[in-house]
Design a protein around this motif. Structure first.
Motif, short mmCIF file in Angstrom:
data_model
loop_
_atom_site.label_atom_id
_atom_site.label_comp_id
_atom_site.label_asym_id
_atom_site.label_seq_id
_atom_site.Cartn_x
_atom_site.Cartn_y
_atom_site.Cartn_z
N ASN A 181 -21.51 -9.63 -30.38
CA ASN A 181 -21.28 -9.79 -28.93
C ASN A 181 -19.89 -10.39 -28.74
OD1 ASN A 181 -21.65 -12.61 -29.46
ND2 ASN A 181 -23.85 -12.29 -29.27
N ASN A 182 -19.48 -10.53 -27.51
CA ASN A 182 -18.12 -11.01 -27.27
C ASN A 182 -17.97 -12.48 -27.62
OD1 ASN A 182 -15.43 -10.80 -26.44
ND2 ASN A 182 -15.97 -11.59 -24.41
N ALA A 183 -19.05 -13.26 -27.51
CA ALA A 183 -18.98 -14.66 -27.92
C ALA A 183 -18.64 -14.73 -29.41
CB ALA A 183 -20.31 -15.36 -27.63
N ALA A 184 -19.28 -13.87 -30.20
CA ALA A 184 -19.00 -13.80 -31.64
C ALA A 184 -17.56 -13.34 -31.87
CB ALA A 184 -19.97 -12.85 -32.32
N ALA A 185 -17.10 -12.42 -31.03
CA ALA A 185 -15.73 -11.90 -31.18
C ALA A 185 -14.71 -13.03 -30.99
CB ALA A 185 -15.49 -10.78 -30.16
N VAL A 186 -14.94 -13.87 -29.97
CA VAL A 186 -14.02 -14.98 -29.70
C VAL A 186 -14.07 -15.97 -30.86
CG1 VAL A 186 -13.49 -16.89 -28.14
CG2 VAL A 186 -14.23 -14.69 -27.20
N LEU A 187 -15.27 -16.28 -31.33
CA LEU A 187 -15.42 -17.21 -32.45
C LEU A 187 -14.68 -16.68 -33.69
CD1 LEU A 187 -16.77 -19.75 -33.69
CD2 LEU A 187 -18.72 -18.29 -34.29
N MET A 189 -12.18 -14.40 -33.83
CA MET A 189 -10.71 -14.38 -33.63
C MET A 189 -10.13 -15.77 -33.88
SD MET A 189 -9.54 -12.17 -30.30
CE MET A 189 -10.43 -13.10 -29.07
N LEU A 190 -10.76 -16.77 -33.27
CA LEU A 190 -10.22 -18.13 -33.40
C LEU A 190 -10.36 -18.64 -34.84
CD1 LEU A 190 -11.50 -19.67 -30.05
CD2 LEU A 190 -9.13 -19.15 -30.65
N SER A 191 -11.50 -18.36 -35.47
CA SER A 191 -11.73 -18.86 -36.83
C SER A 191 -10.75 -18.23 -37.81
CB SER A 191 -13.15 -18.54 -37.30
OG SER A 191 -14.09 -19.08 -36.40
N ALA A 192 -10.52 -16.93 -37.66
CA ALA A 192 -9.72 -16.22 -38.66
C ALA A 192 -8.22 -16.39 -38.44
CB ALA A 192 -10.07 -14.72 -38.64
N VAL A 193 -7.81 -16.60 -37.19
CA VAL A 193 -6.37 -16.60 -36.90
C VAL A 193 -5.83 -18.00 -36.64
CG1 VAL A 193 -4.61 -15.67 -35.30
CG2 VAL A 193 -6.53 -14.23 -36.00
N THR A 194 -6.69 -18.92 -36.20
CA THR A 194 -6.13 -20.20 -35.73
C THR A 194 -6.75 -21.45 -36.37
OG1 THR A 194 -7.68 -20.56 -33.89
CG2 THR A 194 -5.81 -19.09 -33.47
N ALA A 195 -7.70 -21.30 -37.31
CA ALA A 195 -8.39 -22.49 -37.85
C ALA A 195 -7.38 -23.49 -38.42
CB ALA A 195 -9.38 -22.07 -38.92
N GLY A 196 -7.58 -24.78 -38.15
CA GLY A 196 -6.70 -25.83 -38.67
C GLY A 196 -5.40 -25.97 -37.87
N LYS A 197 -5.26 -25.12 -36.84
CA LYS A 197 -4.01 -25.17 -36.06
C LYS A 197 -4.30 -25.35 -34.57
CE LYS A 197 -0.57 -23.24 -38.80
NZ LYS A 197 0.63 -22.43 -38.65
N GLU A 198 -3.23 -25.37 -33.79
CA GLU A 198 -3.40 -25.58 -32.35
C GLU A 198 -3.41 -24.25 -31.59
OE1 GLU A 198 -0.06 -28.09 -31.43
OE2 GLU A 198 -0.91 -29.79 -32.53
N VAL A 199 -4.24 -24.23 -30.53
CA VAL A 199 -4.28 -23.06 -29.64
C VAL A 199 -4.06 -23.55 -28.21
CG1 VAL A 199 -5.67 -21.14 -28.80
CG2 VAL A 199 -5.94 -21.91 -31.16
N GLN A 221 -15.86 -25.33 -32.79
CA GLN A 221 -16.65 -24.62 -33.80
C GLN A 221 -15.75 -23.81 -34.75
OE1 GLN A 221 -20.05 -24.94 -33.90
NE2 GLN A 221 -19.90 -23.86 -35.84
N ALA A 222 -14.68 -23.25 -34.20
CA ALA A 222 -13.78 -22.42 -35.00
C ALA A 222 -12.81 -23.27 -35.81
CB ALA A 222 -13.01 -21.47 -34.09
N GLY A 223 -12.79 -24.58 -35.56
CA GLY A 223 -11.94 -25.46 -36.35
C GLY A 223 -10.49 -25.48 -35.90
N CYS A 224 -10.23 -25.09 -34.66
CA CYS A 224 -8.85 -25.21 -34.17
C CYS A 224 -8.78 -26.29 -33.11
CB CYS A 224 -8.35 -23.86 -33.64
SG CYS A 224 -9.33 -23.18 -32.32
N THR A 225 -7.56 -26.70 -32.79
CA THR A 225 -7.38 -27.77 -31.81
C THR A 225 -6.93 -27.18 -30.49
OG1 THR A 225 -6.66 -29.15 -33.64
CG2 THR A 225 -6.20 -29.96 -31.41
N LEU A 226 -7.67 -27.52 -29.46
CA LEU A 226 -7.35 -27.02 -28.12
C LEU A 226 -6.21 -27.85 -27.53
CD1 LEU A 226 -7.92 -25.56 -25.40
CD2 LEU A 226 -9.72 -27.24 -25.00
#
Ligand SMILES: *Cc1c(COP(=O)(O)O)cnc(C)c1O
Length: 495
Positions: A181-187, A189-199, A221-226
């Motif tokens: 679903n799209n919730a999974a898609a957002v999770l 995207m953020l986990s694979a591209v931005t984890a450990g970094k800032e968004v 949840q994705a491990g990035c910083t908002l």
């Protein structure tokens, strides 16, 4: 488990002649005599009517149900010194078992009529699928299918390849990735591209979709910083610019599909953010929510931002739902740059969130309709519903009203009223399609809440909306006029 229910009501018991004679020779209502008067499991199973039940539901299920009744009977004897009613009337026990077993075996995910006035109703399963999608799903259910196999090359393939060619043709995207679903898609995207970094996200776009899906929670949840920028109503390009650090992985845009901020507002367009992100070497990602691939203005709806326009504006990854305005199965699509899609495909979460062959088959069939846009309004059920004119709905309403009034009077009145249909699923909350509702009111001796219950207990439950002392059925949601007429006629006759 229901172990007897209505069958155990108190009433004088009558015994079979045989038992009666036995009992007459003893004290008739001692517990011992009552226990002896209970039929045995074997004698019950041997009765022709129960033998037939075993043919339908199997011996184990019938035995378990009878066991429950016999157990309840023994409890009744020990506590109230009497036998249950069914001892005198085996037909009653049979009726109870039929109810019980048919309830156990009935499907809870059965068809209903969605006449709520919300087309994409999340509680009622969102988009109905096209006949082509239904056919595609049953065929891959029935037979093996090359889900991860390249027939031409004779080697292992990737399951998302089934739709990546279509997505390229329809949106221009280099590549795509499909998840549940799209919730999974957002999770993902953020986990694979931005984890450990800032968004970086605008304060005006920190959306809650419903349930536990809030952008800040997903980021955690994705491990990035908002990194929030701007204010609720206004965010400018310089707000984003100033927030970029060496730790920034991406700017994220979220389509505020389920609410609308109006008045003194400002948001930065994707094209400008695309330029900024390219200059600074960070990714631009976008959660589109609905993500329609077709112009919805022909229905009187607003145009949604499309994935293809986002990609042209320089967005690197766009995510959207499969079962909102796309009109397909529940799924989440991420489309965009090959290098980033590769990162998503090789992330462990993708394995956990990947779609099965049924979803991919339905999605492929849905996307194929978009290759011939002129067929969308007849082939895709949600488009067919959007396309109905209020005049057509009024004519349907008049026919239904005329046929049904005699069946529902004198307890209920039926009127036709103009109403407004919503898209639903958080899409276009302030846009409505003019529609017509069949409105039931309770007259002398009628009860609206009883009527609502009665409608929900139909063979195919009829779900409307209670409002202003009326049960309203929005006719834009009907699938087939003759079938609805038959269903409502039966309901009227049963009253
Ligand atoms: C609906 C929506 C989601 C969630 O999509 P699902 O397919 O329901 O998981 C996420 N973001 C936005 C902006 C949405 O509108």
């Amino acid at each position: 488990m229901n172990v007897g229910g209505a069958c155990d009501n108190a009433s004088p018991s009558f015994f079979s002649t045989l038992k009666m004679t036995q009992m007459m020779t003893q004290a008739p209502d001692t517990p011992q005599a009552l226990y002896r008067a209970l039929p045995s499991m074997d004698s019950l199973l041997a009765k022709p009517s129960f033998a037939q039940l075993q043919q339908t539901y199997g011996k184990a299920a019938v035995k378990a149900a009878l066991d429950g009744h016999l157990h309840a009977a023994r409890t009744l004897i020990s506590q109230e010194h009497r036998l249950p009613n069914w001892c005198s009337d085996p037909a009653q026990l049979h009726g109870c078992l039929v109810d019980q077993l048919s309830r156990d075996y009935c499907h809870s995910l059965k068809p209903v009529w969605n006449l709520t006035g919300t087309i994409l109703h999340t509680n009622l399963g969102r988009a109905q699928q096209s006949e082509a999608a239904i056919k595609a799903v049953s065929s891959v259910m029935r037979y093996p299918t090359p889900l991860e196999f390249e027939l031409a090359a004779g080697e292992r393939g990737h399951r998302d390849n089934a739709i990546s060619g279509l997505i390229h043709r329809l949106t221009g995207a280099e590549a795509c990735c499909v998840v549940n679903n799209n919730a999974a898609a957002v999770l993902l995207m953020l986990s694979a591209v931005t984890a450990g970094k800032e968004v970086i996200v605008s304060r005006g776009e920190l959306v809650e979709i419903g349930g536990a899906f809030r952008i800040p929670d997903i980021m955690r949840q994705a491990g990035c910083t908002l990194v929030e920028v701007g204010s609720t109503n206004r965010t400018h390009l310089k707000d984003y610019e100033q927030a970029i650090t060496e730790n920034t992985a991406a700017i994220m845009k979220v389509h505020t599909s389920n609410y609308h901020i109006s008045g003194f507002t400002a948001a930065v367009e994707e094209a400008k953010l695309g330029e900024l992100c390219r200059e600074r070497g960070i990714a631009l990602i976008s959660d589109l929510g609905s993500g329609s691939l077709t112009d919805l203005r022909r229905f009187g709806l607003k145009q949604e931002p499309t994935p293809q326009a986002m990609l042209l504006d320089g967005v690197d990854l766009v995510s959207f739902s499969g079962d909102k305005l796309l009109g397909g199965p529940q799924s989440g699509l991420i489309v965009g740059k090959q290098s980033l899609i590769n990162q998503l495909q090789s992330h462990p979460l993708k394995r956990a969130l990947r779609c099965d062959k049924l979803i991919l088959a339905a999605l492929e069939a849905t996307l194929i309709h978009y290759l011939t846009p002129e067929t969308l309004d007849t082939e895709l059920p949600i488009m067919a519903k959007f396309a109905r004119s209020q005049d057509t709905l009024r004519q349907i309403g008049q026919r239904l009203q005329q046929a049904l009034i005699p069946l529902f009077q004198p307890a209920y009145g039926i009127e036709l009223q103009d109403c407004q249909t919503q898209v639903g699923s958080g899409s276009q909350p302030d846009t409505f399609l003019p529609s017509v509702a069949l409105c039931f009111t309770a007259l002398k001796g009628g009860s609206l809440s009883l009527l609502e219950q009665h409608f929900k207990q139909a063979e195919r439950p009829v779900i409307g909306r209670m409002s202003n002392d009326q049960l309203r059925l929005d006719l834009r949601g009907i699938d087939n006029e003759a079938e609805l007429l038959a269903e409502l006629s039966t309901l009227g006759v049963q009253l």
